[in-house]
Enzyme design. Structure first.
Site: not given
Length: 325
Positions: A107, A179, A218, A220, A315
């Site tokens: 990101e 990602y 990540d 997800n 985050d």
């Protein structure tokens, strides 16, 4: 690869369980990890109000492989939630402190011509796969040793225009930083996400036939109920649907290892993402979405997988893999 871009700049106690307070159960939320019924405590710092104490950050690791070999190779991975915002929160100072052999970012949220000068760090070659949409997705890779080869994307335009994968080839292995697409609010992107899982799994299998693979990023998804604070209320949320979890199970069944759960199968409260809402991070109401996944024939090289919960600026927090190579 019209939209994928590269910059190269060259310049001068493990396995112990943990206990946490049981989180308040709430209704299911598409905001991952959000406990909407909790009243924020003004005495607890919000994520944006916390700075990383780099002076007290211990980046050393004494853990060895199972046969006693000390670590000599470090890889770090971090979803920075915007490279420019992370720089303002001293994110580059963390990388300089950590000093991994390879640093992977997700990101990045920045086009090539808007990357700030601060992304160039002495001692590293850096590579960027950035999407065509400003402020969205994008991955980066820093490497102290120049890779033998760099590949951007999966040779599939439907993904590659977004900047989701960099593959770096080294003498003994491939590093893949990714990602993974989010299933989205209301799971509107779930079918696309499930197709990604198939295509990406096939890509990793093709690499593994040539050399062992180290996958990070990540992903997800929280694979098991232990991997998020509120599993019962999030079964319909992006990142914890049965379909997404099955996708991770299918990947691991192809000969890959989730290194954190291999080392810490019963450790609870181990998360890498917390929503900005409701003081979720200070209350540790989070999700484990960031992974290091190894080909099985690298498992004897594994020393440790550390979650750097004390590092702020996003985050997500960084994760660090220690190997003996």
């Amino acid at each position: 690869m019209p939209r994928n871009s590269k910059i190269t700049s060259t310049s001068n106690s493990k396995k112990s369980g943990a206990s946490v307070k049981k989180p308040v159960k709430t209704e299911s939320s598409t905001r991952r990890g959000t406990d909407q019924e909790d009243t924020p405590n003004p005495k607890r710092p919000k994520l944006n109000e916390v700075n990383t104490d780099l002076n007290s950050l211990n980046v050393n690791c004494l853990t060895t492989t199972n046969d006693g070999r000390v670590n000599n190779f470090k890889i770090a991975s971090w979803n920075v939630a915007g490279i420019r915002a992370c720089i303002k929160k001293n994110g580059m100072d963390y990388i300089k402190k950590e000093q991994p052999d390879i640093m992977c970012l997700q990101e990045v949220k920045c086009s090539l011509n808007k990357l700030p000068e601060e992304v160039n760090i002495d001692g590293y070659n850096n590579y960027w796969c950035l999407g065509s949409k400003e402020g969205y997705a994008g991955v980066g890779l820093y490497s102290k040793v120049k890779p033998l080869d760099i590949k951007y994307g999966l040779d599939k335009p439907e993904y590659d225009s977004e900047g989701r994968v960099i593959t770096a080839e080294y003498d003994k292995f491939f590093i893949v930083v990714t990602y993974v697409p989010n299933a989205g609010a209301g799971l509107k992107n779930l079918p696309r996400r499930l197709q990604w899982d198939i295509d990406f799994r096939n890509y990793l299998k093709s690499l593994d036939e040539k050399k062992p693979v180290i996958l990070c990023g990540d992903m997800n998804v929280s694979h098991q109920p232990i991997d998020l604070a509120n599993p019962k209320t999030n079964t319909k949320s992006a990142g914890f649907t049965q379909e997404e979890r099955d996708g991770m199970t299918a990947l691991l069944a192809e000969g890959f290892i989730d290194t954190f759960r291999y080392l810490y199968p019963e450790k609870i409260g181990a998360y890498t993402y917390w929503t900005y809402l409701g003081n979720a991070r200070s209350r540790n109401v989070g999700w484990r979405l960031d992974y290091f996944i190894l080909s099985k024939n690298l498992i004897d090289n594994l020393c440790d997988n550390i979650i750097r919960t004390e590092v702020y600026g996003s985050d997500h927090c960084p994760i660090v893999l220690y190997l003996n190579i």
